[in-house]
Design a protein around this motif. Structure first.
Motif, mmCIF file in Angstrom:
data_model
loop_
_atom_site.group_PDB
_atom_site.id
_atom_site.type_symbol
_atom_site.label_atom_id
_atom_site.label_comp_id
_atom_site.label_asym_id
_atom_site.label_seq_id
_atom_site.Cartn_x
_atom_site.Cartn_y
_atom_site.Cartn_z
ATOM 1 N N ALA A 145 60.274 -12.798 49.354
ATOM 2 C CA ALA A 145 61.751 -12.312 48.792
ATOM 3 C C ALA A 145 62.214 -11.106 49.412
ATOM 4 N N GLY A 146 61.540 -10.458 50.426
ATOM 5 C CA GLY A 146 61.943 -9.629 51.244
ATOM 6 C C GLY A 146 61.603 -8.220 50.702
ATOM 7 N N ARG A 147 60.729 -7.874 49.483
ATOM 8 C CA ARG A 147 60.335 -6.720 49.234
ATOM 9 C C ARG A 147 58.854 -6.218 49.588
ATOM 10 N N PRO A 148 58.802 -6.161 50.865
ATOM 11 C CA PRO A 148 57.290 -5.620 51.429
ATOM 12 C C PRO A 148 56.664 -4.450 50.593
ATOM 13 N N ASP A 149 57.519 -3.300 50.343
ATOM 14 C CA ASP A 149 56.637 -2.373 49.485
ATOM 15 C C ASP A 149 56.324 -2.683 48.179
ATOM 16 N N ALA A 150 57.207 -3.452 47.601
ATOM 17 C CA ALA A 150 56.611 -4.303 46.286
ATOM 18 C C ALA A 150 55.500 -5.119 46.345
ATOM 19 N N ALA A 151 55.327 -5.770 47.392
ATOM 20 C CA ALA A 151 54.219 -6.598 47.669
ATOM 21 C C ALA A 151 52.810 -5.785 48.040
ATOM 22 N N PHE A 152 53.266 -4.719 48.712
ATOM 23 C CA PHE A 152 51.715 -4.090 48.978
ATOM 24 C C PHE A 152 51.489 -3.315 47.832
ATOM 25 N N GLU A 153 52.315 -2.936 46.901
ATOM 26 C CA GLU A 153 51.919 -2.369 45.435
ATOM 27 C C GLU A 153 51.214 -3.301 44.527
ATOM 28 N N SER A 154 51.539 -4.664 44.832
ATOM 29 C CA SER A 154 51.055 -5.572 44.103
ATOM 30 C C SER A 154 49.422 -6.036 44.665
ATOM 31 N N LEU A 155 49.475 -5.870 45.663
ATOM 32 C CA LEU A 155 48.122 -6.369 46.398
ATOM 33 C C LEU A 155 47.021 -5.123 46.035
ATOM 34 N N LYS A 156 47.632 -3.743 46.049
ATOM 35 C CA LYS A 156 46.855 -2.659 45.510
ATOM 36 C C LYS A 156 46.330 -2.657 44.270
ATOM 37 N N VAL A 157 47.281 -3.427 43.284
ATOM 38 C CA VAL A 157 46.665 -3.335 41.906
ATOM 39 C C VAL A 157 45.906 -4.427 41.958
ATOM 40 N N ALA A 158 45.979 -5.803 42.601
ATOM 41 C CA ALA A 158 44.758 -6.827 42.593
ATOM 42 C C ALA A 158 43.503 -6.237 43.134
ATOM 43 N N ARG A 159 43.529 -5.362 44.014
ATOM 44 C CA ARG A 159 42.441 -4.775 44.435
ATOM 45 C C ARG A 159 41.734 -3.894 43.616
ATOM 46 N N ARG A 160 42.545 -3.319 42.669
ATOM 47 C CA ARG A 160 42.193 -2.433 41.778
ATOM 48 C C ARG A 160 41.080 -2.938 40.503
ATOM 49 N N ILE A 161 41.901 -4.074 40.444
ATOM 50 C CA ILE A 161 41.434 -4.980 39.407
ATOM 51 C C ILE A 161 40.014 -5.816 39.455
ATOM 52 N N ALA A 162 40.096 -6.351 40.778
ATOM 53 C CA ALA A 162 38.902 -7.015 41.135
ATOM 54 C C ALA A 162 38.705 -7.057 42.697
ATOM 55 N N PRO A 163 38.062 -6.127 42.961
ATOM 56 C CA PRO A 163 38.065 -5.642 44.743
ATOM 57 C C PRO A 163 37.438 -6.955 45.388
ATOM 58 N N GLN A 164 36.322 -7.460 44.899
ATOM 59 C CA GLN A 164 35.795 -8.328 45.814
ATOM 60 C C GLN A 164 36.524 -9.781 45.994
ATOM 61 N N HIS A 165 37.130 -10.097 44.695
ATOM 62 C CA HIS A 165 38.210 -10.959 44.602
ATOM 63 C C HIS A 165 39.308 -11.033 45.475
ATOM 64 N N ALA A 166 39.973 -9.780 45.550
ATOM 65 C CA ALA A 166 41.024 -9.622 46.587
ATOM 66 C C ALA A 166 40.589 -9.498 47.832
#
Length: 203
Positions: A145-166
């Motif tokens: 959707a053209g929101r790269p900063d928000a996308a990176f923040e979401s990926l960081k949240v995914a890593r915090r929740i389940a590092p190996q899965h991400a």
């Protein structure tokens, strides 16, 4: 047990990208699934519909994805979120899969994923892998959707929740590689994230 087995086998079909065969197998399992109103029976059918919606979405079969998602939602509203014979199902799981289906269908459906994420977040009592998956899917929707900063923040949240899965998720590597191409001069944290999940190999 038959429904649970079909649900797990569908994961193999997703990995192999044999979506048509996976959808047929899930629909055959639905035909055999028990029709009573016991919670385990409702959850078994709901989980199959939920997985079928995702498989149909990956196949870009919007009609089938919508039908199965609607059925999963209706069944999810009749049971509590929980683990039923090893498979997590309930209204929150259905919402997570709504985002997945919208992202798989792509253009014209991304707004649904973004809207849902504005209105709802997965509760902490959902399994970590499922919560992480929600943010991985959301990150992809935000990126497209053209929101790269928000996308990176979401990926960081995914890593915090389940590092190996991400770290092992193919979409994380793909999307971080894309973010690096879009934002080559950006913060060092993006490069560190890319090295962490081995996205550099795809550049």
């Amino acid at each position: 047990m038959d429904a649970t087995t079909a649900y797990v086998r569908a994961e193999i079909r997703l990995g192999a990208r044999t979506h048509a065969a996976g959808l047929r197998a899930l629909e055959q399992a639905l035909d055999r699934a028990p029709r009573n109103d016991e919670p385990e029976a409702l959850a078994a059918r709901g989980a199959l519909h939920m997985r079928a919606a995702v498989v149909a979405g990956r196949a870009r079969n919007s009609d089938a994805a919508t039908v199965h998602l609607d059925m999963a939602r209706a069944l999810g509203d009749r049971v509590r979120e929980g683990v039923y014979r090893g498979t997590v199902f309930g209204p929150d799981s259905v919402r997570v899969h709504e985002v997945s289906v919208a992202v798989s269908l792509g253009d014209g459906h991304l707004d649904r994923a973004l809207r849902l994420a504005r209105e709802w977040k997965p509760p902490r009592d959902l399994p970590a892998e499922r919560r992480s998956g929600f943010y991985i899917e959301l990150g992809r929707a935000q990126l497209w959707a053209g929101r790269p900063d928000a996308a990176f923040e979401s990926l960081k949240v995914a890593r915090r929740i389940a590092p190996q899965h991400a770290r092992e998720h193919r979409w994380v590597r793909e999307d971080v590689a894309t973010l690096r191409r879009l934002k080559r001069a950006d913060a060092e944290s993006l490069s560190n994230f890319a090295e962490w999940c081995h996205a550099g190999a795809s550049l």
